[in-house]
Each structure stands twice: as C-alpha cells, then as structure tokens.
Design a protein around this motif. Structure first.
Motif, PDB file in Angstrom:
ATOM      1  N   ASP A 199       0.872  -1.183   0.000  1.00 21.45           N
ATOM      2  CA  ASP A 199       0.000   0.000   0.000  1.00 21.45           C
ATOM      3  C   ASP A 199       0.911   1.236   0.000  1.00 21.45           C
ATOM      4  O   ASP A 199       1.564   1.525   1.008  1.00 21.45           O
ATOM      5  CB  ASP A 199      -0.891  -0.023   1.250  1.00 21.45           C
ATOM      6  N   PRO A 200       0.978   1.962  -1.119  1.00 20.00           N
ATOM      7  CA  PRO A 200       1.927   3.087  -1.235  1.00 20.00           C
ATOM      8  C   PRO A 200       1.697   4.215  -0.230  1.00 20.00           C
ATOM      9  O   PRO A 200       2.497   5.135  -0.156  1.00 20.00           O
ATOM     10  CB  PRO A 200       1.708   3.583  -2.668  1.00 20.00           C
ATOM     11  N   ARG A 201       0.607   4.148   0.513  1.00 22.83           N
ATOM     12  CA  ARG A 201       0.377   5.177   1.530  1.00 22.83           C
ATOM     13  C   ARG A 201       0.652   4.675   2.949  1.00 22.83           C
ATOM     14  O   ARG A 201       0.264   5.303   3.930  1.00 22.83           O
ATOM     15  CB  ARG A 201      -1.054   5.723   1.416  1.00 22.83           C
ATOM     16  N   VAL A 202       1.270   3.508   3.047  1.00 16.83           N
ATOM     17  CA  VAL A 202       1.661   2.996   4.370  1.00 16.83           C
ATOM     18  C   VAL A 202       3.194   3.034   4.466  1.00 16.83           C
ATOM     19  O   VAL A 202       3.888   2.511   3.599  1.00 16.83           O
ATOM     20  CB  VAL A 202       1.131   1.569   4.612  1.00 16.83           C
ATOM     21  N   PHE A 203       3.671   3.678   5.519  1.00 20.29           N
ATOM     22  CA  PHE A 203       5.121   3.861   5.705  1.00 20.29           C
ATOM     23  C   PHE A 203       5.552   3.336   7.067  1.00 20.29           C
ATOM     24  O   PHE A 203       4.741   3.261   7.990  1.00 20.29           O
ATOM     25  CB  PHE A 203       5.478   5.351   5.630  1.00 20.29           C
ATOM     26  N   LEU A 204       6.833   2.997   7.155  1.00 22.04           N
ATOM     27  CA  LEU A 204       7.399   2.605   8.442  1.00 22.04           C
ATOM     28  C   LEU A 204       8.707   3.367   8.637  1.00 22.04           C
ATOM     29  O   LEU A 204       9.524   3.446   7.722  1.00 22.04           O
ATOM     30  CB  LEU A 204       7.638   1.096   8.481  1.00 22.04           C
ATOM     31  N   ALA A 205       8.854   3.962   9.816  1.00 20.76           N
ATOM     32  CA  ALA A 205      10.113   4.635  10.162  1.00 20.76           C
ATOM     33  C   ALA A 205      10.476   4.225  11.579  1.00 20.76           C
ATOM     34  O   ALA A 205       9.671   3.587  12.275  1.00 20.76           O
ATOM     35  CB  ALA A 205       9.948   6.150  10.042  1.00 20.76           C
ATOM     36  N   THR A 206      11.708   4.574  11.994  1.00 17.78           N
ATOM     37  CA  THR A 206      12.171   4.107  13.305  1.00 17.78           C
ATOM     38  C   THR A 206      12.626   5.256  14.204  1.00 17.78           C
ATOM     39  O   THR A 206      13.033   6.315  13.725  1.00 17.78           O
ATOM     40  CB  THR A 206      13.330   3.099  13.138  1.00 17.78           C
ATOM     41  N   VAL A 207      12.532   5.022  15.517  1.00 17.46           N
ATOM     42  CA  VAL A 207      12.970   6.017  16.507  1.00 17.46           C
ATOM     43  C   VAL A 207      14.489   6.131  16.487  1.00 17.46           C
ATOM     44  O   VAL A 207      15.054   7.206  16.601  1.00 17.46           O
ATOM     45  CB  VAL A 207      12.554   5.586  17.938  1.00 17.46           C
ATOM     46  N   GLU A 208      15.149   4.975  16.408  1.00 15.19           N
ATOM     47  CA  GLU A 208      16.620   4.947  16.356  1.00 15.19           C
ATOM     48  C   GLU A 208      17.036   4.257  15.059  1.00 15.19           C
ATOM     49  O   GLU A 208      16.211   3.617  14.411  1.00 15.19           O
ATOM     50  CB  GLU A 208      17.177   4.130  17.531  1.00 15.19           C
ATOM     51  N   GLY A 209      18.313   4.380  14.731  1.00 11.32           N
ATOM     52  CA  GLY A 209      18.818   3.636  13.577  1.00 11.32           C
ATOM     53  C   GLY A 209      18.605   4.361  12.265  1.00 11.32           C
ATOM     54  O   GLY A 209      18.336   5.566  12.230  1.00 11.32           O
ATOM     55  N   ALA A 210      18.684   3.582  11.176  1.00 13.48           N
ATOM     56  CA  ALA A 210      18.821   4.170   9.845  1.00 13.48           C
ATOM     57  C   ALA A 210      17.517   4.596   9.172  1.00 13.48           C
ATOM     58  O   ALA A 210      17.529   5.450   8.295  1.00 13.48           O
ATOM     59  CB  ALA A 210      19.544   3.175   8.935  1.00 13.48           C
ATOM     60  N   ASN A 211      16.393   4.008   9.586  1.00 13.38           N
ATOM     61  CA  ASN A 211      15.142   4.283   8.864  1.00 13.38           C
ATOM     62  C   ASN A 211      14.383   5.448   9.531  1.00 13.38           C
ATOM     63  O   ASN A 211      13.282   5.281  10.043  1.00 13.38           O
ATOM     64  CB  ASN A 211      14.273   3.020   8.825  1.00 13.38           C
ATOM     65  N   GLY A 212      15.000   6.614   9.514  1.00 12.41           N
ATOM     66  CA  GLY A 212      14.498   7.736  10.303  1.00 12.41           C
ATOM     67  C   GLY A 212      13.224   8.376   9.770  1.00 12.41           C
ATOM     68  O   GLY A 212      12.844   8.230   8.603  1.00 12.41           O
ATOM     69  N   PHE A 213      12.579   9.136  10.656  1.00  6.78           N
ATOM     70  CA  PHE A 213      11.311   9.802  10.341  1.00  6.78           C
ATOM     71  C   PHE A 213      11.559  11.055   9.484  1.00  6.78           C
ATOM     72  O   PHE A 213      10.757  11.386   8.619  1.00  6.78           O
ATOM     73  CB  PHE A 213      10.615  10.172  11.660  1.00  6.78           C
ATOM     74  N   ALA A 214      12.700  11.737   9.727  1.00  5.20           N
ATOM     75  CA  ALA A 214      12.986  13.001   9.033  1.00  5.20           C
ATOM     76  C   ALA A 214      12.963  12.820   7.512  1.00  5.20           C
ATOM     77  O   ALA A 214      12.441  13.672   6.791  1.00  5.20           O
ATOM     78  CB  ALA A 214      14.346  13.535   9.484  1.00  5.20           C
ATOM     79  N   GLU A 215      13.501  11.686   7.039  1.00  3.96           N
ATOM     80  CA  GLU A 215      13.547  11.421   5.595  1.00  3.96           C
ATOM     81  C   GLU A 215      12.147  11.155   5.042  1.00  3.96           C
ATOM     82  O   GLU A 215      11.883  11.333   3.865  1.00  3.96           O
ATOM     83  CB  GLU A 215      14.439  10.211   5.282  1.00  3.96           C
ATOM     84  N   LEU A 216      11.277  10.690   5.916  1.00  2.00           N
ATOM     85  CA  LEU A 216       9.933  10.311   5.475  1.00  2.00           C
ATOM     86  C   LEU A 216       9.013  11.524   5.312  1.00  2.00           C
ATOM     87  O   LEU A 216       8.124  11.532   4.438  1.00  2.00           O
ATOM     88  CB  LEU A 216       9.341   9.331   6.509  1.00  2.00           C
ATOM     89  N   VAL A 217       9.238  12.557   6.122  1.00  4.27           N
ATOM     90  CA  VAL A 217       8.323  13.704   6.149  1.00  4.27           C
ATOM     91  C   VAL A 217       8.088  14.326   4.766  1.00  4.27           C
ATOM     92  O   VAL A 217       6.932  14.494   4.357  1.00  4.27           O
ATOM     93  CB  VAL A 217       8.787  14.750   7.201  1.00  4.27           C
ATOM     94  N   PRO A 218       9.151  14.642   3.991  1.00  8.09           N
ATOM     95  CA  PRO A 218       8.893  15.232   2.667  1.00  8.09           C
ATOM     96  C   PRO A 218       8.109  14.294   1.738  1.00  8.09           C
ATOM     97  O   PRO A 218       7.285  14.758   0.937  1.00  8.09           O
ATOM     98  CB  PRO A 218      10.292  15.510   2.105  1.00  8.09           C
ATOM     99  N   VAL A 219       8.346  12.992   1.836  1.00  4.18           N
ATOM    100  CA  VAL A 219       7.624  12.013   1.001  1.00  4.18           C
ATOM    101  C   VAL A 219       6.132  12.065   1.340  1.00  4.18           C
ATOM    102  O   VAL A 219       5.261  12.064   0.461  1.00  4.18           O
ATOM    103  CB  VAL A 219       8.172  10.577   1.246  1.00  4.18           C
ATOM    104  N   LEU A 220       5.843  12.130   2.642  1.00  2.00           N
ATOM    105  CA  LEU A 220       4.455  12.202   3.112  1.00  2.00           C
ATOM    106  C   LEU A 220       3.788  13.479   2.610  1.00  2.00           C
ATOM    107  O   LEU A 220       2.658  13.459   2.110  1.00  2.00           O
ATOM    108  CB  LEU A 220       4.449  12.239   4.640  1.00  2.00           C
ATOM    109  N   GLU A 221       4.490  14.594   2.755  1.00  2.00           N
ATOM    110  CA  GLU A 221       3.935  15.887   2.351  1.00  2.00           C
ATOM    111  C   GLU A 221       3.591  15.896   0.872  1.00  2.00           C
ATOM    112  O   GLU A 221       2.574  16.454   0.461  1.00  2.00           O
ATOM    113  CB  GLU A 221       4.935  17.008   2.669  1.00  2.00           C
ATOM    114  N   ASP A 222       4.436  15.243   0.064  1.00  2.00           N
ATOM    115  CA  ASP A 222       4.215  15.166  -1.387  1.00  2.00           C
ATOM    116  C   ASP A 222       2.908  14.474  -1.726  1.00  2.00           C
ATOM    117  O   ASP A 222       2.307  14.723  -2.761  1.00  2.00           O
ATOM    118  CB  ASP A 222       5.367  14.387  -2.058  1.00  2.00           C
TER     119      ASP A 222
END
Ligand code: CO
Length: 299
Positions: A199-222
């Motif tokens: 589902d292209p509108r479902v995302f997963l990010a992590t509190v620690e480690g490499a899959n951070g939330f900051a990188e996800l925010v612009p994708v979500l906004e788009d």
C-alpha cells in the motif's frame, strides 16, 4: 507347589507393570515451562499487550507455567521500586530450575533478530555453559520477523488492524524502534518496503537507527494525505508510542506533522494485542529446533 509359582508369576507381572507405569510416568513428567522475554514496559496502560500475548500462550499451552522476563534493567528496577517484581532472563531460568522444569522454551518477543535478540542468545549460551546439567532442553523461539512467511503474516495482521475509518487518501505511519547496532535495521528496511509496496500510503520509520522519520516527512507531504494515522510497530504501545509518536511535545511525530498542517490521528495499539502477531510468536515457540543444551553443531 503350583500355587506359589502362580503367586510368583503374578508378583512378577505386577512388578513389571509397576516398572512400566513408573517409566511412562517419568517420561510424561518431563515438566516443561515457557519463558516469555520482552524488553518490558513500566507503562500500566501498555501492559495489556503483554497480557494479550500471555493469554494466547495460556490457550496454546494450557497448564504450562508461563514465566515473564524483562531484559531492561531500568524497567525492572523501576517496577521493583513500585513493588512489582519481574525476573531478568537469568532469574527466570533460576525460577524454572526451582520449579523443577527441565524442558524450557524461551520465546523472544522481540520484533527483529537484532541486537537485543543477540544479547539474549549470548546470555542463554552462557547460562547453559555454566549449568550444563540443569535442564534437558532449552529451546529458543526466535523473534517476530525472521522469515518471508513471518513478513507476510505480519503484513496481514497489521493491515487488518488499521482503522476502518481510513479512506484511500489517508496515509499511515508505523513507528518501529530500530537500533544503530546489529542487523535489526536491515530487517526493518525490508519491512518498510514490504508495507509500502502493498500500500503506497503505508510507511514505516524508526525512533533509532537508519530508517528515520525526518527522511519520510517530505515524502508524506508530497502525497498530500487527508489524514495521517500513526501506529506503533512495537510489541507494546509504551513510552515511545505515547511520547515520541503521539505526545504533546513539539518533537513528537504527531506534533511535527501537525506543524506542517497535516491532520493526524494516533492509534495506540501494541502489536501484542493483534491475534495474527500472537499466532506468529506461538508458532515460533512450537516450531523451533534451536536447542541450546544440544546444539545441532559443535565446533
Ligand atoms: Co527505546
């Protein structure tokens, strides 16, 4: 002369029968127990997830002792100060021995085979090495996500748990823990891709480690979602879910998205409450062939 002989054979039969009974009793009386290992939580409201997991085990293994172990020293110390004693892994194994359990099943309730799980493995090997004759078997049940089948099952369980109110324009962000050490982050990257592919509108990010939330925010906004649902991808909806995900603080994921004008709804559902997730853990407990007392390979 005939009667004593008859008596003798009767006695012999009786003795043999007794021996047979005792032998089968000894076989049946291989007391087993299950140690459920979680990071732990000191949040009262989050404990429902752990209770739900315990209930699933009580159903799958009726009459078998279930012993909890928390790996977090901080949480155990905090709970002890509040008068609640929870075992460490070592203490839980000591308790198994005290109860006369010889067939121990240790189930990791970790999400990935990451650093926390590696630590658990090392600890169990050390315990078994220190006390080689204490248990007949110490079976180790592996974490939630280890195989492709696990991933499929996790995907189903989580997608089914998403709010029924969600429309096609709403996005979902799952918060996993992550860790900068160990292989857990690679598993989570794979899980993030699997969710986003299904589902292209479902995302997963992590509190620690490499899959951070900051990188996800612009994708979500788009995507200009009408609403963003936030849900923890952790066993319990504990401190991280309540504060880092849904908290009032400006640094929480919910606050960061709201500050960008997005409508946000947090669902504080711990993975442990989902039957599909409980089922995977129970399956791992039943299916493991990893016996630390009798390792498949000795070097
Ligand atoms: Co943490």
């Amino acid at each position: 002369m005939r009667q004593p002989r008859l008596l003798c054979s009767l006695l012999l039969t009786l003795v043999l029968a007794c021996q047979f009974c005792l032998a089968s009793l000894a076989q049946a009386a291989q007391p087993s127990g299950i140690v459920l290992v979680a990071f732990g939580t000191s949040v009262d409201a989050a404990r429902s997830s752990l209770q739900a997991v315990e209930a699933a085990y009580a159903k799958a293994y009726p009459g078998t002792p279930l012993i909890w172990a928390y790996t977090s020293d901080t949480i155990r110390t905090k709970l002890a100060r509040e008068g609640q004693k929870v075992f460490s892994v070592r203490e839980a194994l000591d308790e198994c021995a005290r109860l006369g359990i010889v067939d121990v099943r240790v189930q990791s309730l970790h999400i990935t085979p990451g650093e926390e799980f590696s630590q658990l493995q090392r600890l169990l090997v050390r315990y078994v090495t220190l006390y080689p004759t204490r248990f007949d078997h110490v079976w180790l049940g592996h974490p939630l996500l280890e195989s492709s089948r696990d991933l499929e099952d996790v995907l189903c369980a989580v997608m089914d748990s998403l709010p029924a109110t969600r429309t096609a324009r709403d996005a979902v962000v799952l918060m996993a823990h992550g860790n900068s050490r160990g292989p857990g982050d690679l598993t989570l990257a794979c899980v993030a891709t699997a969710f986003n592919t299904s589902d292209p509108r479902v995302f997963l990010a992590t509190v620690e480690g490499a899959n951070g939330f900051a990188e996800l925010v612009p994708v979500l906004e788009d995507q200009h979602p009408a609403r963003v649902y936030l849900q923890p991808f952790m066993l319990v909806a504990g401190d991280h879910a309540r504060n880092d995900l849904a908290g009032e603080d400006s640094s929480s994921w919910a606050s960061q998205l709201k500050a960008r004008g997005l409508a946000v709804e947090a669902c504080l559902t711990g993975l442990g409450t989902l039957p599909g997730i409980q089922h995977i853990f129970v399956r791992h407990t039943a299916e493991t062939t990893d016996d630390l007392v009798h390792p498949a390979k000795t070097f």
